[in-house]
Design a protein around this motif. Structure first.
Motif, PDB file in Angstrom:
ATOM      1  N   HIS A 161       0.850  -1.191   0.000  1.00  0.00           N
ATOM      2  CA  HIS A 161       0.000   0.000   0.000  1.00  0.00           C
ATOM      3  C   HIS A 161       0.889   1.245   0.000  1.00  0.00           C
ATOM      4  O   HIS A 161       1.753   1.410   0.856  1.00  0.00           O
ATOM      5  N   VAL A 162       0.616   2.158  -0.963  1.00  0.00           N
ATOM      6  CA  VAL A 162       1.461   3.349  -1.101  1.00  0.00           C
ATOM      7  C   VAL A 162       0.689   4.649  -0.891  1.00  0.00           C
ATOM      8  O   VAL A 162       1.286   5.679  -0.506  1.00  0.00           O
ATOM      9  N   SER A 163      -0.632   4.641  -1.104  1.00  0.00           N
ATOM     10  CA  SER A 163      -1.362   5.897  -0.948  1.00  0.00           C
ATOM     11  C   SER A 163      -2.843   5.610  -0.689  1.00  0.00           C
ATOM     12  O   SER A 163      -3.338   4.513  -0.942  1.00  0.00           O
ATOM     13  N   GLY A 164      -3.550   6.671  -0.214  1.00  0.00           N
ATOM     14  CA  GLY A 164      -4.965   6.563   0.078  1.00  0.00           C
ATOM     15  C   GLY A 164      -5.210   6.147   1.514  1.00  0.00           C
ATOM     16  O   GLY A 164      -4.403   5.442   2.131  1.00  0.00           O
ATOM     17  N   SER A 165      -6.320   6.645   2.060  1.00  0.00           N
ATOM     18  CA  SER A 165      -6.647   6.330   3.453  1.00  0.00           C
ATOM     19  C   SER A 165      -8.163   6.350   3.628  1.00  0.00           C
ATOM     20  O   SER A 165      -8.901   6.878   2.798  1.00  0.00           O
ATOM     21  N   ILE A 166      -8.583   5.804   4.760  1.00  0.00           N
ATOM     22  CA  ILE A 166      -9.998   5.746   5.125  1.00  0.00           C
ATOM     23  C   ILE A 166     -10.108   6.291   6.541  1.00  0.00           C
ATOM     24  O   ILE A 166      -9.407   5.854   7.459  1.00  0.00           O
ATOM     25  N   ARG A 170     -15.213  10.033   9.576  1.00  0.00           N
ATOM     26  CA  ARG A 170     -15.930  10.787   8.559  1.00  0.00           C
ATOM     27  C   ARG A 170     -16.538   9.913   7.470  1.00  0.00           C
ATOM     28  O   ARG A 170     -17.540  10.273   6.866  1.00  0.00           O
ATOM     29  N   ASP A 171     -15.920   8.769   7.177  1.00  0.00           N
ATOM     30  CA  ASP A 171     -16.356   7.947   6.042  1.00  0.00           C
ATOM     31  C   ASP A 171     -17.480   6.960   6.395  1.00  0.00           C
ATOM     32  O   ASP A 171     -18.043   6.332   5.490  1.00  0.00           O
ATOM     33  N   CYS A 218     -15.211  -2.125   1.740  1.00  0.00           N
ATOM     34  CA  CYS A 218     -14.861  -2.720   0.449  1.00  0.00           C
ATOM     35  C   CYS A 218     -14.875  -1.646  -0.656  1.00  0.00           C
ATOM     36  O   CYS A 218     -13.982  -1.583  -1.505  1.00  0.00           O
ATOM     37  N   ARG A 219     -15.891  -0.802  -0.646  1.00  0.00           N
ATOM     38  CA  ARG A 219     -16.003   0.230  -1.702  1.00  0.00           C
ATOM     39  C   ARG A 219     -14.866   1.244  -1.603  1.00  0.00           C
ATOM     40  O   ARG A 219     -14.249   1.606  -2.626  1.00  0.00           O
ATOM     41  N   LEU A 220     -14.518   1.670  -0.391  1.00  0.00           N
ATOM     42  CA  LEU A 220     -13.475   2.684  -0.228  1.00  0.00           C
ATOM     43  C   LEU A 220     -12.097   2.139  -0.562  1.00  0.00           C
ATOM     44  O   LEU A 220     -11.239   2.863  -1.088  1.00  0.00           O
ATOM     45  N   VAL A 221     -11.831   0.871  -0.244  1.00  0.00           N
ATOM     46  CA  VAL A 221     -10.531   0.282  -0.578  1.00  0.00           C
ATOM     47  C   VAL A 221     -10.324   0.287  -2.089  1.00  0.00           C
ATOM     48  O   VAL A 221      -9.231   0.604  -2.595  1.00  0.00           O
ATOM     49  N   GLN A 222     -11.354  -0.079  -2.834  1.00  0.00           N
ATOM     50  CA  GLN A 222     -11.224  -0.123  -4.292  1.00  0.00           C
ATOM     51  C   GLN A 222     -11.155   1.285  -4.902  1.00  0.00           C
ATOM     52  O   GLN A 222     -10.513   1.489  -5.936  1.00  0.00           O
ATOM     53  N   ARG A 224     -10.137   4.398  -3.186  1.00  0.00           N
ATOM     54  CA  ARG A 224      -9.143   5.340  -2.684  1.00  0.00           C
ATOM     55  C   ARG A 224      -7.729   4.776  -2.621  1.00  0.00           C
ATOM     56  O   ARG A 224      -6.759   5.515  -2.834  1.00  0.00           O
ATOM     57  N   LEU A 225      -7.592   3.501  -2.315  1.00  0.00           N
ATOM     58  CA  LEU A 225      -6.250   2.999  -2.038  1.00  0.00           C
ATOM     59  C   LEU A 225      -5.516   2.668  -3.327  1.00  0.00           C
ATOM     60  O   LEU A 225      -6.109   2.198  -4.300  1.00  0.00           O
ATOM     61  N   ARG A 226      -4.178   2.955  -3.324  1.00  0.00           N
ATOM     62  CA  ARG A 226      -3.307   2.612  -4.429  1.00  0.00           C
ATOM     63  C   ARG A 226      -2.130   1.802  -3.891  1.00  0.00           C
ATOM     64  O   ARG A 226      -1.682   1.986  -2.752  1.00  0.00           O
ATOM     65  N   PHE A 227      -1.649   0.873  -4.741  1.00  0.00           N
ATOM     66  CA  PHE A 227      -0.645  -0.103  -4.308  1.00  0.00           C
ATOM     67  C   PHE A 227       0.500  -0.175  -5.323  1.00  0.00           C
ATOM     68  O   PHE A 227       0.326   0.160  -6.509  1.00  0.00           O
ATOM     69  N   ARG A 228       1.653  -0.574  -4.820  1.00  0.00           N
ATOM     70  CA  ARG A 228       2.721  -0.993  -5.718  1.00  0.00           C
ATOM     71  C   ARG A 228       2.482  -2.469  -5.992  1.00  0.00           C
ATOM     72  O   ARG A 228       2.484  -3.278  -5.077  1.00  0.00           O
ATOM     73  N   PRO A 229       2.251  -2.841  -7.246  1.00  0.00           N
ATOM     74  CA  PRO A 229       1.859  -4.219  -7.525  1.00  0.00           C
ATOM     75  C   PRO A 229       2.962  -5.207  -7.214  1.00  0.00           C
ATOM     76  O   PRO A 229       4.141  -4.858  -7.093  1.00  0.00           O
TER      77      PRO A 229
END
Length: 249
Positions: A161-166, A170-171, A218-222, A224-229
């Protein structure tokens, strides 16, 4: 008829019938028996005890005692001597024993293997290399061989995981019992990180008590979050699973 003084008066009328007849013996016996019975009847009537004692004496006088001889019992057979030998039995005659002849089984001839040094074809001998299919050191097909040119093998490096948060404050909507009702719980979701670093195919791996919050995660992970594959052994990005844990404090 005269009696020496002259004829007897009436002698001529009586004739031979005037002679006396002698009484018969049977008649005398019958008369005597009748007298005895008459006397016995009078005695029974006037002196019963006397006549009873006389009768008993007469019966005892004429009683005859019959003695039967003792029954002769058969003599017991002598008991056998326990130490004596019994009678000899018949002599046993052994019967001839004939063993059946075992069947002869003829086994088929075993083919002799060919020698590994003979033959002109490359596939007939035990050569190091050959033209047929085998487990050669290198190959041109797909697989996980060291020198293969196909797309085989799995991920060597996991996605990161490299970016994005929950934000759990607030969410997520406030539950009926307030935020304290969700505090201290967590949910784990499973996603597939694609070679472009985005998550997809989210599923609930370990749910929390709040099913609505799990679906939002599940919706927010898909989104907001970005990953290094993940990458394989050659450094190429490949798709791989990733597990995200969302905690509520």
């Amino acid at each position: 008829m005269t009696d020496g003084h002259g004829p007897v008066p009436g002698a001529e009328r009586a004739g031979y019938t005037a002679a006396r007849r002698r009484p018969r013996l049977g008649t005398l016996a019958l008369v005597a028996l009748l007298h005895v019975l008459a006397i016995y009847g009078l005695a029974r009537a006037f002196a019963p005890d006397f006549t009873g004692s006389v009768e008993r004496q007469m019966l005892e006088a004429i009683t005859v005692t019959v003695t039967t001889p003792p029954e002769e019992l058969p003599e017991p057979e002598p008991e056998p001597d326990p130490g004596a030998a019994g009678e000899a039995g018949r002599e046993a005659t052994p019967r001839p024993v004939t063993a059946p002849e075992p069947p002869v089984q003829i086994q088929p001839p075993v083919p002799v293997p060919r020698a590994s040094s003979t033959g002109a074809a490359n596939t007939s001998g035990a050569r190091e290399t050959g033209e047929g299919t085998g487990a050669g050191g290198t190959g041109s097909g797909t697989g996980s061989g060291q020198g293969g040119g196909g797309t085989g093998g799995g991920a060597v490096n996991k996605p990161v995981h490299v970016s994005g948060s929950i934000d759990d404050a607030r969410d997520y909507p406030v539950p009926e019992g307030g935020r304290s009702a969700r505090r201290g719980t967590q949910v784990i979701v499973r996603v597939i990180v694609n070679p472009d670093g985005r998550a997809s195919n989210c599923t609930i791996y370990r749910p929390s008590p709040d099913a609505e919050a799990d679906r939002i995660t599940c919706r927010l992970v898909q989104e907001r979050l970005r990953f290094r594959p993940a990458t394989d052994a050659a450094g190429n990005p490949v798709a791989a699973p990733f597990y995200w844990r969302q905690r509520w404090f």
